[in-house]
Structures are given as structure tokens and as C-alpha cells.
Design a protein around this motif. Structure first.
Motif, PDB file in Angstrom:
ATOM      1  N   VAL A  56     -14.630 -11.546  10.855  1.00 53.85           N
ATOM      2  CA  VAL A  56     -13.344 -12.244  10.756  1.00 53.85           C
ATOM      3  C   VAL A  56     -12.597 -11.636   9.571  1.00 53.85           C
ATOM      4  N   GLU A  57     -11.358 -11.199   9.839  1.00 53.66           N
ATOM      5  CA  GLU A  57     -10.571 -10.570   8.786  1.00 53.66           C
ATOM      6  C   GLU A  57      -9.225 -11.280   8.709  1.00 53.66           C
ATOM      7  N   THR A  58      -8.593 -11.245   7.542  1.00 52.11           N
ATOM      8  CA  THR A  58      -7.300 -11.932   7.438  1.00 52.11           C
ATOM      9  C   THR A  58      -6.188 -10.948   7.053  1.00 52.11           C
ATOM     10  N   LEU A  59      -4.964 -11.286   7.451  1.00 54.25           N
ATOM     11  CA  LEU A  59      -3.777 -10.528   7.044  1.00 54.25           C
ATOM     12  C   LEU A  59      -2.765 -11.523   6.485  1.00 54.25           C
ATOM     13  N   PRO A  60      -2.078 -11.146   5.408  1.00 47.63           N
ATOM     14  CA  PRO A  60      -1.170 -12.102   4.762  1.00 47.63           C
ATOM     15  C   PRO A  60       0.142 -12.279   5.513  1.00 47.63           C
ATOM     16  N   LEU A  61       0.757 -13.421   5.289  1.00 46.05           N
ATOM     17  CA  LEU A  61       2.127 -13.663   5.753  1.00 46.05           C
ATOM     18  C   LEU A  61       3.034 -12.788   4.902  1.00 46.05           C
ATOM     19  N   LEU A  62       3.837 -11.947   5.553  1.00 49.36           N
ATOM     20  CA  LEU A  62       4.753 -11.103   4.794  1.00 49.36           C
ATOM     21  C   LEU A  62       6.128 -11.756   4.739  1.00 49.36           C
ATOM     22  N   ALA A  63       6.871 -11.425   3.680  1.00 47.60           N
ATOM     23  CA  ALA A  63       8.144 -12.120   3.452  1.00 47.60           C
ATOM     24  C   ALA A  63       9.244 -11.641   4.394  1.00 47.60           C
ATOM     25  N   GLY A  64       9.380 -10.329   4.531  1.00 46.14           N
ATOM     26  CA  GLY A  64      10.530  -9.806   5.277  1.00 46.14           C
ATOM     27  C   GLY A  64      10.315  -9.796   6.777  1.00 46.14           C
ATOM     28  N   GLU A  65      11.335  -9.293   7.489  1.00 46.51           N
ATOM     29  CA  GLU A  65      11.232  -9.152   8.930  1.00 46.51           C
ATOM     30  C   GLU A  65      10.339  -7.960   9.246  1.00 46.51           C
ATOM     31  N   LEU A  66       9.447  -8.131  10.221  1.00 43.39           N
ATOM     32  CA  LEU A  66       8.482  -7.075  10.502  1.00 43.39           C
ATOM     33  C   LEU A  66       9.004  -6.106  11.553  1.00 43.39           C
ATOM     34  N   VAL A  67       9.961  -5.289  11.130  1.00 49.02           N
ATOM     35  CA  VAL A  67      10.549  -4.300  12.031  1.00 49.02           C
ATOM     36  C   VAL A  67      10.675  -2.981  11.277  1.00 49.02           C
ATOM     37  N   GLY A  68      10.316  -1.891  11.925  1.00 46.51           N
ATOM     38  CA  GLY A  68      10.483  -0.575  11.302  1.00 46.51           C
ATOM     39  C   GLY A  68       9.269  -0.114  10.519  1.00 46.51           C
ATOM     40  N   VAL A  69       9.287   1.187  10.169  1.00 42.91           N
ATOM     41  CA  VAL A  69       8.132   1.848   9.563  1.00 42.91           C
ATOM     42  C   VAL A  69       7.705   1.226   8.224  1.00 42.91           C
ATOM     43  N   ALA A  70       8.673   0.925   7.338  1.00 47.16           N
ATOM     44  CA  ALA A  70       8.313   0.416   6.012  1.00 47.16           C
ATOM     45  C   ALA A  70       7.559  -0.908   6.124  1.00 47.16           C
ATOM     46  N   ALA A  71       8.058  -1.809   6.991  1.00 49.57           N
ATOM     47  CA  ALA A  71       7.413  -3.114   7.154  1.00 49.57           C
ATOM     48  C   ALA A  71       6.022  -2.940   7.766  1.00 49.57           C
ATOM     49  N   LEU A  72       5.904  -2.033   8.741  1.00 52.19           N
ATOM     50  CA  LEU A  72       4.603  -1.811   9.392  1.00 52.19           C
ATOM     51  C   LEU A  72       3.612  -1.190   8.408  1.00 52.19           C
ATOM     52  N   ASP A  73       4.130  -0.340   7.516  1.00 52.66           N
ATOM     53  CA  ASP A  73       3.271   0.236   6.476  1.00 52.66           C
ATOM     54  C   ASP A  73       2.721  -0.865   5.571  1.00 52.66           C
ATOM     55  N   ALA A  74       3.570  -1.838   5.259  1.00 59.43           N
ATOM     56  CA  ALA A  74       3.134  -2.926   4.385  1.00 59.43           C
ATOM     57  C   ALA A  74       2.016  -3.727   5.052  1.00 59.43           C
ATOM     58  N   LEU A  75       2.183  -4.003   6.343  1.00 61.63           N
ATOM     59  CA  LEU A  75       1.129  -4.744   7.051  1.00 61.63           C
ATOM     60  C   LEU A  75      -0.132  -3.877   7.176  1.00 61.63           C
ATOM     61  N   GLY A  76       0.076  -2.574   7.404  1.00 61.92           N
ATOM     62  CA  GLY A  76      -1.046  -1.637   7.522  1.00 61.92           C
ATOM     63  C   GLY A  76      -1.853  -1.547   6.229  1.00 61.92           C
ATOM     64  N   ALA A  77      -1.151  -1.589   5.081  1.00 64.33           N
ATOM     65  CA  ALA A  77      -1.845  -1.506   3.794  1.00 64.33           C
ATOM     66  C   ALA A  77      -2.792  -2.692   3.626  1.00 64.33           C
ATOM     67  N   ALA A  78      -2.352  -3.856   4.154  1.00 67.31           N
ATOM     68  CA  ALA A  78      -3.181  -5.056   4.037  1.00 67.31           C
ATOM     69  C   ALA A  78      -4.461  -4.950   4.882  1.00 67.31           C
ATOM     70  N   MET A  79      -4.495  -3.961   5.795  1.00 66.07           N
ATOM     71  CA  MET A  79      -5.688  -3.782   6.643  1.00 66.07           C
ATOM     72  C   MET A  79      -6.740  -2.935   5.946  1.00 66.07           C
ATOM     73  N   ASP A  80      -6.312  -2.268   4.849  1.00 62.13           N
ATOM     74  CA  ASP A  80      -7.209  -1.320   4.204  1.00 62.13           C
ATOM     75  C   ASP A  80      -7.860  -1.953   2.979  1.00 62.13           C
ATOM     76  N   PRO A  81      -9.171  -2.187   3.043  1.00 67.12           N
ATOM     77  CA  PRO A  81      -9.850  -2.814   1.907  1.00 67.12           C
ATOM     78  C   PRO A  81      -9.663  -1.997   0.622  1.00 67.12           C
ATOM     79  N   ALA A  82      -9.466  -0.669   0.785  1.00 69.71           N
ATOM     80  CA  ALA A  82      -9.297   0.190  -0.392  1.00 69.71           C
ATOM     81  C   ALA A  82      -7.977  -0.090  -1.104  1.00 69.71           C
ATOM     82  N   GLU A  83      -7.023  -0.725  -0.392  1.00 71.77           N
ATOM     83  CA  GLU A  83      -5.706  -0.947  -1.001  1.00 71.77           C
ATOM     84  C   GLU A  83      -5.433  -2.394  -1.350  1.00 71.77           C
ATOM     85  N   THR A  84      -6.323  -3.275  -0.919  1.00 70.70           N
ATOM     86  CA  THR A  84      -6.065  -4.680  -1.211  1.00 70.70           C
ATOM     87  C   THR A  84      -6.901  -5.091  -2.434  1.00 70.70           C
ATOM     88  N   PRO A  85      -6.254  -5.795  -3.363  1.00 74.19           N
ATOM     89  CA  PRO A  85      -6.945  -6.173  -4.593  1.00 74.19           C
ATOM     90  C   PRO A  85      -8.088  -7.144  -4.336  1.00 74.19           C
TER      91      PRO A  85
END
Ligand SMILES: Nc1ncnc2c1ncn2[C@@H]1O[C@H](COP(=O)(O)OP(=O)(O)OP(=O)(O)O)[C@@H](O)[C@H]1O
Ligand SMILES: [Mg+2]
Length: 345
Positions: free
Chosen positions: A316-345
Motif C-alpha cells: 500500500v502506497e500513498t500519494l499526497p493531495l496536490l494544490a494546483g490543477e493536475l494538467v500538463g508536464v510540470a504538474a505530472l512531474d510533481a506527482l511523479g516525484a511523490a512516487m519516488d522514495p528517493a525524492e520524498t523526505p
């Protein structure tokens, strides 16, 4: 878990209840892997496609490149070695079942017309029009197109991510290859009997009938088409039930009903022989952004605990609620970063 699965499997299905974030998770994960240098194909099987909206462009039934690693694209152009390893790329397809169904029915139509006298051609058209709108045509056309894409996939892509429609639809889709294989087997049996009958009639008529070669040729063509379909569904069935190559990820939100439904979905998939690689709990509220959200987070923790109890050992893994609208590369990158244990504090 999510990124590990995407690194180790060839095909990942992303499923779950309506509106939980399947398309967002599938897209962010696909982009993440493309940035790592993989050639990724993202396929939407949801008849109400919204993949194109997320990528801010029109998508269709054949692959459109929505992201490519420009640096390595330039490099490989310099080296005159296009498609060199490391040139990450993301292609996307929104399956159009109508296109597959009409291509299939066009083929059937021309065969039927060639066999029927001219004055019956309008009857043939009427019959095909009915077939195009009959229940099941859409579904099997969707499956057929997906089977072709999965079959061709390994040639051009390292990873295929399938963004599926809400649960019920997808469970049927996963069970369908087995049903379709059995159905086409039945069709082949019937052809065998029909061909034997045809051969017997021809033998009685004497073999010099000029019609005989063409009807044998037609029998062979029909048999070949049915066999190809049967093999395609059998290959797909073998792929989706091979946990080493294919995995299913269930996306949900940390609420009571989604937790119960996701556990049920996993059982249904297990019955169809499809392994669930894990659960992704999306849009988890922050605990440090005010009392209201902290209150929600506390409730979500309870549901998370319930999911872990029901997960029966699955990740079971979790992803955070993001503030902005999830459209476009930058927003998808932000969600993608949350998938990487190496990048999440
Ligand atoms: N982690 C997140 N943070 C903030 N918003 C999110 C997050 N994940 C998804 N969303 C938003 O939630 C909405 C639903 O997401 P999405 O379209 O990905 O869900 P879906 O499961 O594919 O829906 P459907 O069942 O209709 O296909 C979208 O508006 C999306 O931008
Ligand atoms: Mg969606």
C-alpha cells in the motif's frame, strides 16, 4: 512499489473507482519512466477518454508522442543513431472502439457482398448496421485493439501503461480474453464442420466444378482470420495472467467505500487470474496545513489502516493531495516525484 513495478514489468494496468486519479497516476508514472530513459506507451481504454485533456492535446487511436527527451533526441540525431538506448519517450493512445469495430465490419461486409447477389447487398448493409450497434461489439472491439497494441508493444516500447475505465468495466475487460478465446475456438469447430460438409458436397458434384477452388480459398481465409483472432486473445490472456510481466495497480482514495470496493476489486481480479501489485492511495491530505485538513488526515489514517488489514500483504502506497490543477508536464512531474522514495523526505 509503484515505480518498482513500472521498472520491472512490461505491462501495468491502472484501475479503480471513478474519479480517484487513475489517469493522473498512469500519466505521472509514464512520464517518470520516460524521464528515466524508457520508451513508454500510455493507453486509455476508458470510453470517456480524458488522457488528452491531461496532456493538453488531441489524442487518437494511433500513437502520438506526448513527451520526448530532447537532450538525448538531439544527441542521437548527432550520433545519427535514432532510438538509441536512453532516449526516453512517451507515446499515448486513446483507443477508439468504433474505429476497430467498423474496420472489422467493413471486412466482413466486403466478404459477404462478394458472396451475395447484388439485390441482397442492402440486406447485408442493414445486417451490419445492426451488428455495429449490438451489445458486446464495442467491448470486443476495444479488447481486440488492446490485444493488438499489447502484441506490438514489445517492438517499440519498454513499458505499456494502461489507464482503464472505472472498476466494473475493467473487470469484464480482464475476464474477456478467456471468454473470447473459448468463443473463437467454438467458431473454429463450427467452421471445421461446415468445411467438411462443403467438401462432401463438392465431391458429390465432381471435382471439376470451377467454384470449388474459390470456396475452398474462402474457407481458408475465414479460418485464418478466426485463428489469428483466437491466437491474439490467447496471447493477451497469457500476458495479463503472468505476474512476472504484467501487474495491476488499484488506485483509490482513503475513504470507507473506496477501501471496501478496492478490496472487492482485488478479489475479482484474482478470480480472473490477474495479480494485483499493490494499492495506491491518492490525494492524501496533509497533516500540517491547518486544522481542517489535519482532521481529514486523521480520518484517512483510519481508512488506511483498514485497507492494510484487507490488503492481505499487498503493498500500500500513498500519494499526497496536490494544490494546483493536475494538467500538463510540470504538474505530472510533481506527482511523479511523490512516487519516488528517493525524492520524498
Ligand atoms: N494527487 C492529486 N492531487 C490533486 N488532485 C488530484 C490528484 N490526483 C488526481 N487529482 C485530480 O482529481 C481529478 C480526477 O483525477 P483523474 O481524472 O486522474 O481520475 P480518474 O480516476 O482517471 O477519473 P475517471 O474515473 O473519471 O477516469 C482530476 O481533476 C485530477 O486533476
Ligand atoms: Mg480517467
Amino acid at each position: 512499489m509503484l515505480l518498482d513495478l513500472a521498472r520491472s514489468r512490461r505491462v501495468l494496468f491502472i484501475g479503480g473507482k471513478g474519479g480517484v486519479g487513475k489517469t493522473s497516476v498512469a500519466s505521472a508514472l509514464a512520464l517518470r519512466r520516460a524521464r528515466e530513459g524508457a520508451r513508454v506507451l500510455l493507453i486509455s481504454t476508458d470510453p470517456a477518454h480524458n488522457l488528452g485533456h491531461l496532456w493538453e492535446r488531441r489524442l487518437g487511436d494511433s500513437a502520438t508522442t506526448v513527451w520526448a527527451d530532447e537532450e538525448s533526441a538531439e544527441q542521437s540525431a548527432d550520433d545519427a543513431a535514432p532510438g538509441a538506448a536512453g532516449a526516453g519517450r512517451l507515446d499515448a493512445v486513446e483507443i477508439d472502439p468504433d474505429a476497430t469495430a467498423s474496420a472489422h465490419l467493413d471486412e466482413v461486409g466486403s466478404t459477404l457482398r462478394s458472396m451475395m447477389p447484388e439485390h441482397l447487398h442492402s440486406e447485408v448493409d442493414k445486417h451490419l448496421d445492426l451488428a455495429a450497434r449490438s451489445p458486446g461489439t464495442h467491448e470486443s472491439a476495444m479488447l481486440e485493439r488492446l490485444a493488438v497494441l499489447l502484441d506490438e508493444g514489445p517492438a517499440g516500447h519498454d513499458l505499456i501503461i494502461v489507464d482503464t475505465a472505472p472498476s466494473g468495466h475493467t473487470v469484464r475487460l480482464m475476464a474477456l480474453p478467456e471468454i473470447m478465446t473459448a468463443w473463437t475456438e467454438g467458431l473454429l469447430d463450427r467452421r471445421t464442420r461446415a468445411e467438411r460438409f462443403g467438401a462432401a458436397v463438392r465431391a458429390l458434384d465432381g471435382d471439376d466444378d470451377p467454384e470449388s477452388t474459390s470456396s475452398e480459398g474462402r474457407d481458408r481465409r475465414i479460418r485464418r482470420a478466426i485463428t489469428r483472432r483466437r491466437d491474439r486473445f490467447a496471447t493477451m490472456r497469457a500476458m495479463i495472467t503472468d505476474a512476472g510481466r504484467c501487474s495491476f495497480v488499484i488506485v483509490l482514495t482513503a475513504e470507507r467505500l473506496p477501501v471496501l470496493e478496492s478490496a472487492a476489486l482485488r478479489d475479482q481480479l484474482a478470480e480472473a487470474g490477474v495479480a494485483v501489485g499493490g494499492f495506491v492511495v491518492n490525494r492524501l491530505s496533509p497533516s500540517d496545513a491547518g486544522e481542517f485538513l489535519a482532521g481529514r488526515r486523521a480520518q484517512e489514517q483510519t481508512q488506511l489502516a483498514e485497507l492494510r488489514r484487507r490488503a492481505d500483504g499487498a503493498a500500500v502506497e500513498t500519494l499526497p493531495l496536490l494544490a494546483g490543477e493536475l494538467v500538463g508536464v510540470a504538474a505530472l512531474d510533481a506527482l511523479g516525484a511523490a512516487m519516488d522514495p528517493a525524492e520524498t523526505p
